[in-house]
Scaffold this active site. Structure first.
Site, mmCIF file in Angstrom:
data_model
loop_
_atom_site.group_PDB
_atom_site.id
_atom_site.type_symbol
_atom_site.label_atom_id
_atom_site.label_comp_id
_atom_site.label_asym_id
_atom_site.label_seq_id
_atom_site.Cartn_x
_atom_site.Cartn_y
_atom_site.Cartn_z
ATOM 1 N N ARG A 1 0.811 -1.219 0.000
ATOM 2 C CA ARG A 1 0.000 0.000 0.000
ATOM 3 C C ARG A 1 0.845 1.270 0.000
ATOM 4 O O ARG A 1 0.323 2.362 -0.187
ATOM 5 C CB ARG A 1 -0.958 -0.013 1.200
ATOM 6 C CG ARG A 1 -2.125 -0.972 1.021
ATOM 7 C CD ARG A 1 -2.948 -1.145 2.263
ATOM 8 N NE ARG A 1 -2.319 -2.068 3.206
ATOM 9 C CZ ARG A 1 -2.893 -2.479 4.335
ATOM 10 N NH1 ARG A 1 -4.098 -2.045 4.652
ATOM 11 N NH2 ARG A 1 -2.263 -3.322 5.130
ATOM 12 N N LYS B 1 -17.062 5.728 -1.691
ATOM 13 C CA LYS B 1 -16.531 5.981 -0.350
ATOM 14 C C LYS B 1 -15.394 6.987 -0.425
ATOM 15 O O LYS B 1 -14.825 7.247 -1.484
ATOM 16 C CB LYS B 1 -16.021 4.688 0.296
ATOM 17 C CG LYS B 1 -14.680 4.219 -0.246
ATOM 18 C CD LYS B 1 -14.076 3.089 0.557
ATOM 19 C CE LYS B 1 -12.685 2.767 0.013
ATOM 20 N NZ LYS B 1 -12.070 1.622 0.668
ATOM 21 N N ASP C 1 -13.051 -7.648 -2.724
ATOM 22 C CA ASP C 1 -11.915 -6.743 -2.567
ATOM 23 C C ASP C 1 -10.638 -7.564 -2.587
ATOM 24 O O ASP C 1 -10.679 -8.800 -2.507
ATOM 25 C CB ASP C 1 -12.029 -5.970 -1.248
ATOM 26 C CG ASP C 1 -11.342 -4.615 -1.300
ATOM 27 O OD1 ASP C 1 -10.633 -4.338 -2.290
ATOM 28 O OD2 ASP C 1 -11.507 -3.828 -0.348
ATOM 29 N N THR D 1 -8.712 -3.863 8.661
ATOM 30 C CA THR D 1 -9.501 -3.706 9.886
ATOM 31 C C THR D 1 -10.973 -4.001 9.660
ATOM 32 O O THR D 1 -11.755 -4.016 10.613
ATOM 33 C CB THR D 1 -9.352 -2.277 10.448
ATOM 34 O OG1 THR D 1 -9.828 -1.344 9.467
ATOM 35 C CG2 THR D 1 -7.900 -1.971 10.781
#
Length: 315
Positions: A97, A193, A218, A223
């Site tokens: 990421r 989002k 996804d 989390t």
């Protein structure tokens, strides 16, 4: 071929490495990993690897840096023991990421990790569903990015769920959702989002179909805030059953509580990251990538196209 290759496992992917070796008709190589009191890591190889093609199976999941360091240390040991070629099989690629400069002065740690692996002596990387496809370009060695989507499609085909809609939890995952929807010849929807800060997501609305059985897909669940918020809004908009599907179950912090108590009927993840027994819950389903990776290793070793691996999934 079986005498020519050796599969080694490190701390994070022992069961997956065993499954891969079993499919290949071999055993996991003899390697011991020691973590000393001061944090140093030592990898000891207990067999000859001279002239062999070695495959190290290790996801760089939590603890990310320790698991990455284990790969680097073992790679150095293998190189000094005259292994012919070293392939790092990293089902989940940590630091993925951190792949760009999204604001002033951040590191691009994905590139740093690529450089570390290459400098240590890795000759090839095999991974599954990189968070950002451009990470392949950070390497100066071959990278084979395998896709878990055919495995998930195969699982849901067996369930024979009717009146489907495939849902992406954000705009970035629309391509993945489109590929799955094409396999089922069904519509897609996208959850709108925004992410004001890391690990925090705010759902604004849904673009697309409502009132169907939904597969919310996804590449990873960390989390679980984004994915469970997506389940909630889908149910509010009249969805029937909602299935969560993802490749990498990072499952940090409150993820287990959120997933086990959300309105999703099933949470389907692959075993790129091994989930400890204490984190498993009733509606969690694991799909194995062992066959996918074992056949990838076979094709690499036999100089065959890696893309041929996907023909067995008919997707």
């Amino acid at each position: 071929m079986r005498n020519k290759i050796t599969v080694f496992s490190l701390s994070s992917s022992k069961k997956l490495a065993q499954d891969i070796a079993s499919i290949l008709g071999t055993k996991v190589g003899d390697c011991k990993v020691h973590h000393f009191a001061d944090g140093e890591i030592l990898c000891e190889i207990g067999e000859s690897v001279r002239g062999k093609d070695v495959f190290i199976v290790q996801s760089t999941s939590n603890p990310v840096t320790e698991n990455l360091m284990e790969i680097l240390v073992l790679t150095d040991a293998l190189k000094r023991a005259s292994a012919r070629e070293i392939t790092a099989v990293i089902p989940y690629f940590g630091y993925a990421r951190q792949d760009r400069k999204a604001k002033p002065r951040p590191p691009i740690t994905s590139k740093l990790v690529a450089d570390l692996l290459t400098t240590a002596g890795v000759n090839r990387v095999v991974t599954v569903d990189l968070h950002a496809a451009q990470i392949q370009g950070f390497f100066d060695i071959p990278v084979d990015e395998m896709q878990a989507l055919p495995l998930l499609i195969k699982y849901f085909r067996k369930k024979k769920v009717q009146d489907l809609c495939v849902v992406s939890p954000d705009h970035g995952g629309a391509t993945r959702a489109r590929k799955m929807s094409e396999a089922f010849d069904c519509p897609i929807a996208i959850i709108d989002k925004r992410r004001p800060k890391p690990n925090v997501a705010e759902v604004m609305g849904i673009i697309g179909n409502e009132g169907k059985n939904c597969i919310l897909i996804d590449d990873m669940i960390d989390t679980a805030g984004t994915i469970t918020a997506g389940v909630d809004i889908l149910k509010q908009k009249g969805a029937k059953d909602v299935y969560i599907a993802c490749t990498h179950g990072v499952l940090s912090g409150p993820a287990i509580e959120r997933l086990s108590t959300c309105a999703a009927k099933e949470v389907v993840i692959t075993n790129t990251i091994e989930i400890p027994q204490e984190k498993k819950f009733d509606k969690l389903v694991s799909v194995s990538v062992a066959g996918l990776l074992a056949h990838t290793i076979e094709n690499i070793e036999n100089d065959l196209p890696v893309s041929d691996v996907f023909t067995q999934y008919d997707c």
